[in-house]
Design a protein around this motif. Structure first.
Motif: not given
Length: 718
Positions: A418-424
């Motif tokens: 989820a964090l990767t989807n948001r931040l890259g």
């Protein structure tokens, strides 16, 4: 058959053995080969004959619409009576689209979230062939060691009653929709008071405690129209609930006026023998039917013995007729005599499972359920910073919690994802550090390295789903394994660090709380939990959750709860230090985080508490009002809580009791007046004669942001 079926006439057409069959509930594995039946407890050899299977009245557990259709079809083909089966299941916080655990939903303090959970769950379940859910669990719980705290909404009688009604409303409505399912309130009664927080253990309460604190939430749900009640595993006054005539007939039927179906929990009827109050199957069947248990779940004492007991004149056939009529009435109310298959629709069910609308509902509830326990100016996080996700829950799909037996873990995002989807990908790194419940510290070095190269650290810690729920009692409720050691290593880096806890209960986190700059309790947040956590961490949503169960300072305090009695030697907040008062000499009396507590990304100021009158009669009402102002810099939702204390009673009264709450959303610098109407009913309690009364005298009205942060004003009932 049609909707005009006369169930009394239908009853006359049934043989005694067919009537007794209606009182039997069997698992789906008895009806269909190769069933996977995700069920609680061991599957016992009940000694049920082939013929007896086709007289059973209800089914426990079914895996799909296809399976339900097949079982119902096969049953109607083989059954002489052709009375459709009732399908029941444990749908506790979602069917396929999984909501946060009920304890988390309670912490939202938003009753509409319980309604929403019920509605979504009922739609998915009904399309899959389920007619009844064993929910809500309204047991009052004061001991977080008990695994089933995750199924409750906490430690307060009033709040549990309100949420119980909301769940019933969501699941059941008025049964006019094909997507409604019947609600079964459990566990009757006082299962949440098991000694030592140990599953299936003894309960020993006075009648006053039982009636004042434990029974009201069941009564509220029954008054809302719940169609079923499930017996508890525990004893009341030394008698197991499934054989307790005082509990099941005098209280449930006579006092509460319950006219619906009473069902045992799994195997609880036969357990009368194990408890030692019945010598054999025959005595078990006699005591259970006399007590008022209509459906025997997954044991066969009724099937084996009731007909003999009737023939011998020891059990009146009218008792069996009453139970069967209640079951037939429910089947009629659910429309099964019109359409035995109800809303079953395999294709539509698959369309509903985790559809966008349902996922959005889950995410909304998850965000509102999370409780910000601590924040030393770390949250909300800033974008475009390198984030290290550390800990065994950081890349885990174990976010659904207990009773998510139909949930699909592989279809949910982890917190790291989820964090990767948001931040890259370039801004998110991950190291597990350790497993949840072993002592291997070999991953600490890598975790420390990854954390040291970041700007921000998110420590994702907690329990596995199996560590709570039925059979999930824990004596030690700190972070399992070496997670706290991992946290110590990471916190020594002095990075801006947020601890995100995933758990099914309040944990003992006193040491961690002293060290960590920020702590967010996410519970088991469900299908969209990781996205919801991310949105809270980055301030897309301002946390509004408030605890409905206290976090203990230490396990040795348990049970620790806000509405305790004063003692003859109380510990005074500013009193002189002395040994001979009610206190621990090594820890505070107070919990680490109290009932009603929770932080926000803004601040609220309470002023000008006043009453419309300082006196009221039993026929009058008074209004308590307080000004609440958002003195921070962003919009937020505050839960304003009303407590009342009876200063002098004929028996000891609690230090405070929740009597009302209101949620308000305020813009920065916005101020509103919040009003609560105080009625004589709010002042009633069970006196020394165990009668519900209100007594003249002085009271405090207290309004604030938690049970420990209130303003008070005195009034008198004259």
């Amino acid at each position: 058959m049609n909707k005009e079926v006369n169930i009394k006439e239908l009853l006359k057409e049934l043989s005694l053995s067919e009537k007794i069959g209606q009182l039997q509930q069997l698992a789906s594995t008895f009806f269909i080969e190769n069933s996977k039946g995700e069920l609680t407890g061991p599957l016992k050899d009940l000694g049920i004959s082939e013929d007896e299977i086709w007289t059973a009245g209800s089914v426990l557990g079914v895996n799909s619409a296809e399976e339900a259709y097949e079982i119902q079809s096969k049953y109607l083909e083989k059954s002489n009576s052709k009375i459709p089966l009732l399908f029941m299941a444990d749908i506790i916080h979602g069917y396929r689209t999984i909501f946060p655990i009920p304890l988390a939903i309670g912490c939202s303090w938003n009753l509409e979230n319980a309604v929403l959970c019920g509605q979504v769950s009922a739609k998915e379940a009904s399309l899959s062939g389920v007619h009844v859910t064993f929910s809500p669990m309204v047991d009052l719980v004061r001991d977080p060691r008990w695994g089933r705290v995750m199924e409750s909404t906490g430690e307060d009688t009033y709040l549990n009653g309100e949420f119980g009604k909301a769940f019933v409303k969501g699941y059941q409505g008025d049964l006019s929709s094909p997507y409604n399912i019947a609600s079964c309130v459990k566990h009757f009664a006082a299962y949440g008071a098991v000694e030592a927080g140990r599953e299936y253990n003894t309960v020993d309460l006075s009648d006053r405690q039982l009636k004042e604190y434990y029974l009201p939430s069941y009564k509220e749900s029954i008054d809302e129209g719940a169609k079923m009640v499930m017996t508890s595993f525990n004893t009341i006054n030394g008698i197991p609930a499934s054989g307790n005539k005082y509990l099941m007939r005098d209280i449930l039927r006579d006092d509460f006026g319950f006219e619906g179906v009473a069902i045992s929990d799994w195997g609880a009827v036969l357990e009368l023998m194990v408890h030692g109050v019945a010598a054999d199957d025959k005595e078990v069947a006699y005591k259970a039917i006399e007590a008022g248990v209509d459906i025997e779940m997954m044991t066969s004492c009724y099937n084996k013995e009731l007909e003999k007991l009737v023939r011998e004149g020891k059990v009146k056939e009218e008792l069996i007729d009453e139970a069967v009529l209640r079951i037939l009435k429910l089947k009629k109310e659910l429309g099964l005599f019109v359409n035995a298959y109800g809303a079953i629709d395999e294709r539509k069910a698959k369309e509903m499972f985790s559809c966008d609308k349902h996922r959005e509902a889950v995410k909304k509830v998850a965000r509102e359920s999370m409780v910000l326990l601590k924040n030393d100016d770390v949250l909300p996080l800033k974008e475009n910073k390198r984030v290290a996700v550390i800990g065994p829950k950081g890349n885990s799909i174990d976010l659904l919690g207990g009773w998510s037996w139909q949930g699909k873990k592989e279809k949910i995002a982890t917190l790291k994802e989820a964090l990767t989807n948001r931040l890259g990908e370039n801004l998110v790194s991950y190291a597990e550090g350790c497993h949840i419940d072993d002592n291997d510290e070999s991953g600490f070095t890598e975790a420390t390295r990854v954390a040291s190269e970041s700007d921000i650290v998110i420590l994702a810690l907690g329990e596995t789903s199996e560590m709570s729920g039925e059979g999930g009692s824990r004596a030690n409720i700190g972070l399992p394994g070496v997670q706290e050691k991992l946290a110590d290593e990471i916190l020594r880096l002095n990075k801006p660090t947020v601890v995100v806890l995933f758990s099914g209960r309040p944990l003992e986190i006193t040491s961690l709380s002293a060290k960590a700059p920020a702590i967010l309790e996410a519970w088991f947040p469900g299908t969209e939990g990781s996205t919801a956590v991310t949105e809270v961490l980055y301030g897309d949503y301002n946390p509004s959750g408030r605890l409905t169960m206290s976090f203990p300072y230490a396990v040795g305090q348990i049970p620790v709860y806000y509405n305790y009695y004063n003692t003859g030697r109380p510990k005074l907040p500013d009193g002189e230090e002395t040994r001979y008062i009610s206190q621990f000499i090594d820890i505070p009396n107070e919990p680490l985080y109290p009932f009603g507590y929770g932080l926000s990304y803004t601040r609220y100021e309470y002023t000008d508490l006043k009453l419309s009158s300082n006196e009221m009669t039993k026929d009058e009402e008074i209004v308590a009002s307080v000004k609440v102002k958002n003195v921070g810099k962003r919009e937020g939702t505050e839960t304003v809580q009303l407590y009342i204390r009876d200063l002098v009673g004929s028996t000891v009264r609690p230090m405070k009791e929740l009597k009302g709450f209101k949620q308000i959303t305020l813009e920065p610098q916005e101020e509103v007046i919040v009003n609560f109407t105080i009625t004589e009913r709010m002042l009633r309690y069970y006196d020394m004669n165990c009668e519900l009364v209100s007594e003249p005298g002085d009271f405090y009205a207290m309004i604030g942001s938690s049970s420990e942060n209130t303003h008070k004003v005195k009034f008198e009932l004259v």
